[in-house]
Write a protein that holds these residues in place. Structure first.
Motif, PDB file in Angstrom:
ATOM      1  N   GLY A  63      -9.501   1.461   6.196  1.00 39.22           N
ATOM      2  CA  GLY A  63      -8.896   2.369   4.746  1.00 39.22           C
ATOM      3  C   GLY A  63     -10.593   2.505   4.821  1.00 39.22           C
ATOM      4  O   GLY A  63     -11.535   2.688   4.080  1.00 39.22           O
ATOM      5  N   SER A  64     -10.049   2.263   2.704  1.00 37.22           N
ATOM      6  CA  SER A  64     -10.840   2.693   1.714  1.00 37.22           C
ATOM      7  C   SER A  64     -10.797   1.776   1.264  1.00 37.22           C
ATOM      8  O   SER A  64     -10.767   0.661   1.305  1.00 37.22           O
ATOM      9  N   ALA A  65     -12.413   1.592   0.251  1.00 42.11           N
ATOM     10  CA  ALA A  65     -12.954   0.212  -0.223  1.00 42.11           C
ATOM     11  C   ALA A  65     -11.950  -0.732  -1.174  1.00 42.11           C
ATOM     12  O   ALA A  65     -11.645  -1.851  -0.651  1.00 42.11           O
ATOM     13  N   LEU A  66     -10.434   0.368  -1.513  1.00 42.84           N
ATOM     14  CA  LEU A  66      -9.515  -0.469  -2.149  1.00 42.84           C
ATOM     15  C   LEU A  66      -8.819  -0.936  -1.404  1.00 42.84           C
ATOM     16  O   LEU A  66      -8.159  -1.885  -1.385  1.00 42.84           O
ATOM     17  N   ALA A  67      -8.401  -0.337  -0.232  1.00 42.55           N
ATOM     18  CA  ALA A  67      -7.599  -1.257   0.943  1.00 42.55           C
ATOM     19  C   ALA A  67      -8.410  -2.470   1.958  1.00 42.55           C
ATOM     20  O   ALA A  67      -7.621  -3.068   1.304  1.00 42.55           O
ATOM     21  N   ASN A  68      -9.634  -2.233   2.041  1.00 47.16           N
ATOM     22  CA  ASN A  68     -10.384  -3.404   2.461  1.00 47.16           C
ATOM     23  C   ASN A  68     -10.102  -4.254   1.116  1.00 47.16           C
ATOM     24  O   ASN A  68      -9.836  -5.808   1.603  1.00 47.16           O
TER      25      ASN A  68
END
Length: 139
Positions: A63-68
């Protein structure tokens, strides 16, 4: 941007650059997977427990950088904690997101959720790993 917002952004950026809780476990006590019906992003969580404590917690996120970054925060803040503590953090997050009822205090880097709630379109990414954890703790 306020100083507090700068700090919260810095926390997220640090976790995105240097994620915690990566890898796979050999001794898996609990595992859970979640795929967002909204975005198609997915998360897998594995937990190694010992005497009701999460001695090791890993998350794999597509997923996104935020999810990570949020997966990294989850792993770093929960590793070594009791399963009961993890349940209470999950409840606190749900109350905050759904009803804007804040916990008495945010533990460590979980403080980023204080500002993330202002961006409802990003909550799917921010909660991706937590949904996997919730499933893992039911098993």
């Amino acid at each position: 941007m306020k100083k507090d917002e700068d700090l919260l952004r810095a926390i997220l950026e640090e976790h995105a650059r240097n994620p915690q809780g990566r890898g796979k476990l050999l001794k898996v006590s609990h595992a859970g997977e979640w795929q967002s019906p909204k975005t198609g992003n997915s998360s897998k969580v594995q937990i190694e427990t010992e005497s009701n404590r999460m001695v090791r917690l890993v998350a794999q996120v597509e997923g996104s950088a935020l999810a990570n970054a949020c997966a990294s925060i989850m792993c770093s803040e929960l590793e070594g904690s009791s399963i009961n503590f993890a349940h209470s953090v999950l409840q606190d997050l749900e109350k905050w997101i759904e009803h804007r009822t804040a916990p008495v205090a945010w533990k460590g880097d979980l403080v980023v959720y204080e500002s993330l709630v202002q961006f409802p379109e990003r909550m799917d990414c921010a909660m991706l790993c937590w949904r996997s954890l919730q499933i893992a703790l039911k098993n």
